[in-house]
Design an enzyme around this catalytic site. Structure first.
Site, PDB file in Angstrom:
ATOM      1  N   ALA A 160       0.819  -1.082  -0.027  1.00 28.18           N
ATOM      2  CA  ALA A 160      -0.069   0.025  -0.082  1.00 28.18           C
ATOM      3  C   ALA A 160       0.666   1.332  -0.012  1.00 28.18           C
ATOM      4  CB  ALA A 160      -0.818   0.043   1.160  1.00 28.18           C
ATOM      5  N   ALA A 161       2.137   1.277  -0.066  1.00 26.05           N
ATOM      6  CA  ALA A 161       2.979   2.525  -0.124  1.00 26.05           C
ATOM      7  C   ALA A 161       2.661   3.531  -1.228  1.00 26.05           C
ATOM      8  CB  ALA A 161       4.552   2.040   0.038  1.00 26.05           C
ATOM      9  N   GLY A 162       2.445   2.722  -2.564  1.00 23.99           N
ATOM     10  CA  GLY A 162       2.394   3.577  -3.845  1.00 23.99           C
ATOM     11  C   GLY A 162       0.697   3.809  -3.657  1.00 23.99           C
ATOM     12  N   ASP A 163      -0.103   3.208  -3.343  1.00 23.08           N
ATOM     13  CA  ASP A 163      -1.468   3.725  -3.168  1.00 23.08           C
ATOM     14  C   ASP A 163      -1.586   4.636  -2.184  1.00 23.08           C
ATOM     15  OD1 ASP A 163      -2.094   1.515  -4.939  1.00 23.08           O
ATOM     16  OD2 ASP A 163      -2.483   0.192  -3.227  1.00 23.08           O
TER      17      ASP A 163
END
Length: 306
Positions: free
Chosen positions: A250-253
């Protein structure tokens, strides 16, 4: 004034298997533990936007099952408008299995389920919602045809369209033509343009290729190095904040949702918004899980007081 962000995207229940190392082809390994939590790229991006104080609404689809109810509740608990989440009986709610190793790296397998069976009626029912937004964000965990329909409505009404082409796939040319801002990571960008991302010159080349493909504005996320941006007015690179990553899920999200909460419609504050988004994603990777690790504005400001 708050940005109104509409997310068209996926709703998945994530099951994470914690392993010492990733398995090799043909290898059987034992998981150290297992956890489950709400997720999906769409849900993650919406929660990130909402926790950064954007007025956030969701367009999506779940199955008529316990997992679907769990996903709707998770969004509602974060203050997200769920009125345009469709419930279907013939498909199960999407799910993902995540392998997470001791270095915080992951591999993800996704079952699309209800996400992939979304029909045009879902978009038509959300037409007025789309018209009222500042930004609409979509990924590739729902059908591109639905994204195209939604982006056409948005473009006709001055709404900024943001495409996160993940997981990487062949993009419909007509979808690129109605995309204002595309945000791939370095691997996805190279897959779509055929130009490997190795340095800033290659990123400039990727931007030029996307412009030829119809998209004038590009952000390439480069993991723990930072993010490159190219708009009609400027281009540059915003470095990441160095932290010890525990789980990169979820880092990119988080980055995309936080970015859209701060970005101005003309993209004039893109460097500042990118810095904020980098702060948000740097906090996400320091905790386990997808939704549970996404920070609020207060947490971001408390962590980065200067």
């Amino acid at each position: 004034m708050k940005n109104k962000v509409v997310v068209l995207g996926s709703l998945n229940v994530d099951t994470t298997l914690h392993v010492a190392n990733m398995p090799q082809p043909g290898e059987t390994i034992s998981a150290q533990s297992k956890t489950s939590s709400p997720g999906g790229k769409g849900a993650n991006q919406a929660v990130a936007a909402a926790r950064s104080n954007a007025d956030t609404c969701f367009i999506g689809q779940v199955g008529d099952d316990q997992s679907g109810q769990m996903m709707i509740k998770a969004l509602k608990d974060n203050g997200i408008d769920t009125a345009h989440i469709n419930i279907v009986e013939d498909q199960g709610t999407g799910s993902a299995v995540i392998l997470l190793d001791e270095n915080g790296q992951n591999s993800i397998m996704v079952y699309g389920g209800a996400n992939q069976s979304m029909g045009s009626a879902v978009i038509k029912q959300a037409e007025e919602l789309i018209k009222s937004a500042n930004f609409i964000v979509a990924q590739f965990e729902t059908p591109q045809e639905r994204t195209l329909e939604a982006f056409k409505i948005a473009k006709e009404n001055g709404v900024v369209t943001v495409l996160n082409p993940a997981p990487a796939a062949t993009i419909m040319p007509e979808l690129l033509a109605v995309t204002d801002l595309v945000i791939p990571n370095e691997t996805e960008s190279a897959t779509l343009t055929g130009i490997e991302v190795t340095d800033e010159a290659s990123m400039d080349a990727n931007a030029a290729k996307f412009q030829k493909m119809g998209v004038k504005n590009l952000i390439i996320t480069v993991g723990d190095k930072g993010a490159y941006y190219s708009t009609e007015a400027a281009h540059g690179f915003v470095p990441a904040f160095k932290v010890d990553a525990v789980d990169t899920t979820a880092a990119g999200d988080t980055f995309i949702g936080a970015l859209c909460s701060q970005l101005s419609g003309d993209l004039s504050n893109i460097a500042e918004a990118l810095t904020y988004a980098q702060k948000a994603s740097s906090i996400t990777v320091q905790s386990m899980g997808a939704l549970p690790s996404i920070p609020t504005t207060d947490q971001i400001n408390a962590t980065y007081k200067n």
